[in-house]
Design a protein around this motif. Structure first.
Motif, short mmCIF file in Angstrom:
data_model
loop_
_atom_site.label_atom_id
_atom_site.label_comp_id
_atom_site.label_asym_id
_atom_site.label_seq_id
_atom_site.Cartn_x
_atom_site.Cartn_y
_atom_site.Cartn_z
N GLY A 63 -4.44 -9.90 -4.41
CA GLY A 63 -4.55 -8.45 -4.55
C GLY A 63 -3.76 -7.65 -3.53
O GLY A 63 -4.08 -6.48 -3.29
N ASP A 66 -2.26 -4.68 -5.29
CA ASP A 66 -3.30 -3.68 -5.61
C ASP A 66 -3.74 -2.93 -4.37
O ASP A 66 -4.01 -1.72 -4.40
CB ASP A 66 -4.51 -4.37 -6.25
CG ASP A 66 -4.19 -4.90 -7.65
OD1 ASP A 66 -3.22 -4.42 -8.25
OD2 ASP A 66 -4.92 -5.80 -8.12
N TYR A 67 -3.80 -3.64 -3.23
CA TYR A 67 -4.19 -2.98 -1.98
C TYR A 67 -3.11 -1.98 -1.55
O TYR A 67 -3.42 -0.87 -1.11
CB TYR A 67 -4.40 -4.03 -0.89
CG TYR A 67 -4.68 -3.43 0.46
CD1 TYR A 67 -5.91 -2.85 0.76
CD2 TYR A 67 -3.69 -3.46 1.46
CE1 TYR A 67 -6.15 -2.29 2.01
CE2 TYR A 67 -3.93 -2.91 2.71
CZ TYR A 67 -5.16 -2.32 2.97
OH TYR A 67 -5.40 -1.75 4.21
N LEU A 71 -5.46 0.55 -5.10
CA LEU A 71 -6.41 0.24 -6.17
C LEU A 71 -7.65 -0.48 -5.67
O LEU A 71 -8.71 -0.43 -6.29
CB LEU A 71 -5.73 -0.59 -7.26
CG LEU A 71 -4.53 0.07 -7.94
CD1 LEU A 71 -3.90 -0.89 -8.96
CD2 LEU A 71 -4.96 1.37 -8.62
N ILE A 72 -7.54 -1.21 -4.55
CA ILE A 72 -8.69 -1.88 -3.95
C ILE A 72 -8.69 -1.58 -2.46
O ILE A 72 -7.66 -1.25 -1.87
CB ILE A 72 -8.67 -3.41 -4.18
CG1 ILE A 72 -7.42 -4.03 -3.54
CG2 ILE A 72 -8.70 -3.75 -5.66
CD1 ILE A 72 -7.42 -5.55 -3.58
#
Length: 327
Positions: A63, A66-67, A71-72
């Motif tokens: 991820g 995404d990080y 997003l996270i």
């Protein structure tokens, strides 16, 4: 109560060792094929181009993208890292250590693709020089455990050297496919147009591994392989672990042998020695098979066998006591 372990022996085999070495050979071949094909089928590899790993045909991401995209959060990222990186590594290591603690370096002797190369080159180098390694001080007896004979012939070098280089080339290419898309690597090789970085990696890998396979393969297994070292340490820590046991009371039966168990050991160990002198034993059981073959006509059976539990403790106690007497 003593415990004797004789695993992995096909029932009904006509070989003196019960077919153990034939079974081990097939295990080594199967794992070597898996080693080569795992990247091709995305069973296990890290793709530097895509920036993520593959496991059992699935994309394995922690991820990071995404990080970076927001997003996270950081907590989820660390959770992913723990679950998808550290947990699998620690879990695999724990299983390997547990197996080693109980049975020794079974992975090395029965599965490791490097050790299968070591044994293969040993056999060809023995044909070329009379010795399984260029560092061996003395030539081996020209007799096999089954009584057949052979002789060294330097012409075998024309097979031994190219074979070592060939294995090195295969290893270099396969290792590259664990980092780059396999079909890209193989298609470039078949077309004779590898990229500059691919060419450097494969060339350097082939040169280094060729030298290792020809001159230092035993040294690597005994002193440089971290996987083997941790297996040995776990095994040495368990006094009940499976070990090659020697029926010392029947030692006189060895007088009719030519120390076949010593000569077949690919790690150049003395199988009838105490456990601490067998630190790098790979549990390949070639010594046990050689003893079974040379003693096939002995009504009392072979003198070497796998033992564990109390039998392993007694075996070590007997060997230590005998060693003290001799000294």
């Amino acid at each position: 109560m003593s415990e004797r372990i004789i695993p992995i022996i096909p029932a009904g085999s006509g070989a003196p060792d019960g077919g153990r070495q034939r079974t081990r050979l097939w295990a080594q071949i199967s794992f070597f094929v898996l080693f080569v094909l795992a990247p091709v089928f995305d069973l296990l590899r890290y793709d530097l181009v895509a920036g993520h790993a593959w496991f059992l045909g699935m994309e394995w991401r922690v991820g990071l993208a995404d990080y970076s995209a927001g997003l996270i959060g950081l907590g989820q990222l660390w959770t992913n890292i723990g679950l998808k990186i550290f947990l699998p590594i620690l879990g695999t290591g724990a299983v390997l250590i547990w197996v080693s603690w109980k049975w020794g370096r079974l992975y090395c002797g029965w599965l490791c693709p490097h050790f299968s190369v070591v044994e293969t080159i040993n056999q060809f180098m023995r044909r070329a020089t009379g010795k399984p390694s260029v560092w061996e001080k003395r030539a081996l007896p020209t007799r096999e455990p089954d009584g057949t004979t052979w002789r060294a012939d330097p012409r075998w070098w024309f097979i031994t050297a190219p074979l070592a280089v060939g294995f090195a080339f295969v290893w270099a290419v396969v290792l590259l496919t664990y980092l780059l898309p396999p079909f890209e690597v193989y298609s470039n090789l078949l077309a004779g147009t590898p990229t500059r970085n691919q060419f450097i990696f494969i060339t350097a890998g082939t040169v280094v591994l060729s030298a290792e396979f020809l001159f230092a393969r035993h040294l690597f297994c005994r002193f440089a392989c971290a996987v083997g070292l941790f297996q040995s340490l776990a095994w040495m820590g368990n006094r009940d672990a499976m070990v090659v046991g020697f029926e010392r009371k029947r030692g006189a039966d060895c007088n009719d042998c030519y120390s076949a168990c010593d000569h077949v050991c690919p790690m150049r160990l003395k199988p009838r020695n105490i456990k601490r002198q067998m630190f790098t034993c790979t549990q390949c059981a070639q010594c046990i098979s050689a003893c079974a073959t040379t003693q096939k006509d002995n009504p009392n059976g072979p003198l070497l066998s796998w033992v564990s539990g109390e039998a392993a403790r007694q075996n070590e106690a007997g060997l230590r006591a005998s060693t003290k007497v001799r000294s």
